[in-house]
Design a protein around this motif. Structure first.
Motif, PDB file in Angstrom:
ATOM      1  N   LEU A  75       0.825  -1.212   0.000  1.00  0.00           N
ATOM      2  CA  LEU A  75       0.000   0.000   0.000  1.00  0.00           C
ATOM      3  C   LEU A  75       0.856   1.257   0.000  1.00  0.00           C
ATOM      4  O   LEU A  75       0.501   2.262  -0.624  1.00  0.00           O
ATOM      5  CB  LEU A  75      -0.934  -0.004   1.212  1.00  0.00           C
ATOM      6  CG  LEU A  75      -2.075  -1.020   1.161  1.00  0.00           C
ATOM      7  CD1 LEU A  75      -2.826  -1.057   2.483  1.00  0.00           C
ATOM      8  CD2 LEU A  75      -3.034  -0.709   0.025  1.00  0.00           C
ATOM      9  N   ALA A  76       1.992   1.221   0.686  1.00  0.00           N
ATOM     10  CA  ALA A  76       2.892   2.373   0.683  1.00  0.00           C
ATOM     11  C   ALA A  76       3.376   2.668  -0.734  1.00  0.00           C
ATOM     12  O   ALA A  76       3.442   3.828  -1.162  1.00  0.00           O
ATOM     13  CB  ALA A  76       4.077   2.119   1.616  1.00  0.00           C
ATOM     14  N   GLY A  77       3.709   1.602  -1.466  1.00  0.00           N
ATOM     15  CA  GLY A  77       4.124   1.790  -2.850  1.00  0.00           C
ATOM     16  C   GLY A  77       3.008   2.333  -3.718  1.00  0.00           C
ATOM     17  O   GLY A  77       3.211   3.231  -4.527  1.00  0.00           O
ATOM     18  N   GLU A  78       1.804   1.786  -3.532  1.00  0.00           N
ATOM     19  CA  GLU A  78       0.647   2.215  -4.328  1.00  0.00           C
ATOM     20  C   GLU A  78       0.302   3.681  -4.085  1.00  0.00           C
ATOM     21  O   GLU A  78      -0.033   4.419  -5.017  1.00  0.00           O
ATOM     22  CB  GLU A  78      -0.558   1.342  -3.980  1.00  0.00           C
ATOM     23  CG  GLU A  78      -1.848   1.766  -4.667  1.00  0.00           C
ATOM     24  CD  GLU A  78      -3.045   0.949  -4.196  1.00  0.00           C
ATOM     25  OE1 GLU A  78      -4.176   1.446  -4.327  1.00  0.00           O
ATOM     26  OE2 GLU A  78      -2.852  -0.179  -3.698  1.00  0.00           O
ATOM     27  N   LEU A  79       0.387   4.112  -2.831  1.00  0.00           N
ATOM     28  CA  LEU A  79      -0.062   5.452  -2.458  1.00  0.00           C
ATOM     29  C   LEU A  79       1.087   6.456  -2.323  1.00  0.00           C
ATOM     30  O   LEU A  79       0.868   7.584  -1.890  1.00  0.00           O
ATOM     31  CB  LEU A  79      -0.830   5.383  -1.132  1.00  0.00           C
ATOM     32  CG  LEU A  79      -2.102   4.525  -1.157  1.00  0.00           C
ATOM     33  CD1 LEU A  79      -2.642   4.324   0.241  1.00  0.00           C
ATOM     34  CD2 LEU A  79      -3.155   5.144  -2.063  1.00  0.00           C
ATOM     35  N   SER A  80       2.291   6.044  -2.706  1.00  0.00           N
ATOM     36  CA  SER A  80       3.482   6.906  -2.584  1.00  0.00           C
ATOM     37  C   SER A  80       3.621   7.439  -1.159  1.00  0.00           C
ATOM     38  O   SER A  80       3.872   8.629  -0.934  1.00  0.00           O
ATOM     39  CB  SER A  80       3.402   8.071  -3.581  1.00  0.00           C
ATOM     40  OG  SER A  80       3.333   7.589  -4.899  1.00  0.00           O
ATOM     41  N   ALA A  81       3.436   6.547  -0.203  1.00  0.00           N
ATOM     42  CA  ALA A  81       3.516   6.909   1.213  1.00  0.00           C
ATOM     43  C   ALA A  81       4.836   6.442   1.801  1.00  0.00           C
ATOM     44  O   ALA A  81       5.447   5.483   1.315  1.00  0.00           O
ATOM     45  CB  ALA A  81       2.361   6.270   1.975  1.00  0.00           C
ATOM     46  N   ARG A  82       5.274   7.112   2.827  1.00  0.00           N
ATOM     47  CA  ARG A  82       6.491   6.694   3.532  1.00  0.00           C
ATOM     48  C   ARG A  82       6.143   5.539   4.457  1.00  0.00           C
ATOM     49  O   ARG A  82       5.230   5.629   5.267  1.00  0.00           O
ATOM     50  CB  ARG A  82       7.055   7.870   4.341  1.00  0.00           C
ATOM     51  CG  ARG A  82       8.296   7.503   5.174  1.00  0.00           C
ATOM     52  CD  ARG A  82       8.962   8.760   5.712  1.00  0.00           C
ATOM     53  NE  ARG A  82       8.060   9.557   6.526  1.00  0.00           N
ATOM     54  CZ  ARG A  82       7.901   9.407   7.845  1.00  0.00           C
ATOM     55  NH1 ARG A  82       8.568   8.464   8.489  1.00  0.00           N
ATOM     56  NH2 ARG A  82       7.078  10.189   8.517  1.00  0.00           N
TER      57      ARG A  82
END
Length: 256
Positions: free
Chosen positions: A18-25
């Motif tokens: 999900l971090a990769g999908e949402l460009s989240a740290r």
């Protein structure tokens, strides 16, 4: 993006995806509280993957937003008993129907449609907000109600991230039976406390006449919209107001 304090390997993998999908740290949780994580976030937004669900926190709000079928589960249980539902009655939704929910939100109405349309039908739930889309998609894939047929209806809902107008424009004429809109009400019902966490993340834009035109092109049977019973949106967008109920909600219908 983080996890619960003692995450399983599955939760760690889900958080990384999900971090990769949402460009989240991606942040290791350690022993940090959610409040501490929020204070360290550049935009005061945190997603927490637990063993049961994905939770969204924003600002200093202590109540997270997470997927739950809520009243949709009650409505589906009524359908299981052979009772009726206003949305299903107004659209004449039946086994095998193809439904597009253009403003998915928490996918509550999508679930009611998915159950009514059965295994031979399909529901595409379009959600413009990436975080909300991911949160609901993950919930639909894993939430368990204890009723296998209701769980199967949830799994049949296909979440599509993006703008509903662009999505409709890409569809052939008469390629769905029902096109549905449930935008955030122009006149909020403040007694509905369950909607408060959603308002912080939902798309608050009004529907455009272009979206309704595309919906009429795509739908075979009807276009339907849910709004506040006194809303001027029904007249503005060309809907016939129907089924005003005691909870201040009404449906508008365009029959095709």
């Amino acid at each position: 993006m983080t996890t619960s304090v003692k995450p399983s390997r599955r939760a760690l993998s889900q958080a990384a995806r999900l971090a990769g999908e949402l460009s989240a740290r991606l942040q290791a949780r350690g022993n940090m509280t959610v409040r501490k994580l929020l204070s360290q976030s550049n935009d005061e937004r945190v997603l927490v993957v637990t063993e049961q669900e994905v939770r969204y926190y924003e600002g200093q709000a202590e109540t997270p937003l997470y997927f739950h079928p809520s009243m949709a589960f009650v409505r589906v249980k009524r359908l299981r008993r052979g009772d009726t539902d206003p949305l299903i009655q107004l659209t004449a939704c039946r086994e095998g129907d193809r439904i597009i929910d253009c403003t998915a939100g928490l996918a509550s109405d999508s679930l009611v449609f998915a159950y009514a349309a059965g295994s031979g039908g399909s529901v595409t739930a379009v959600e413009s907000e990436p975080v909300l889309c991911a949160l609901v998609r993950e919930g639909l894939a894993s939430y368990e109600t204890g009723l296998p047929d209701v769980d199967a209806a949830m799994r049949r809902i296909e979440m599509h991230g993006g703008d509903h107008l662009r999505y409709l424009e890409g569809l052939p004429d008469k390629s769905a039976d029902i096109v549905y809109f449930d935008p955030m009400f122009r006149q909020p019902i403040h007694e509905s406390s369950s909607m408060e966490p959603l308002r912080a993340i939902a798309n608050m834009s009004a529907l455009s006449p272009e979206s309704i035109d595309q919906a009429k092109r795509v739908a075979r049977r009807c276009v339907i919209m849910k709004e506040h019973q006194t809303s001027g949106e029904f007249d503005r967008l060309g809907f016939e107001r129907r089924h005003v109920n005691t909870s201040k909600i009404a449906y508008g219908v365009i029959e095709l």
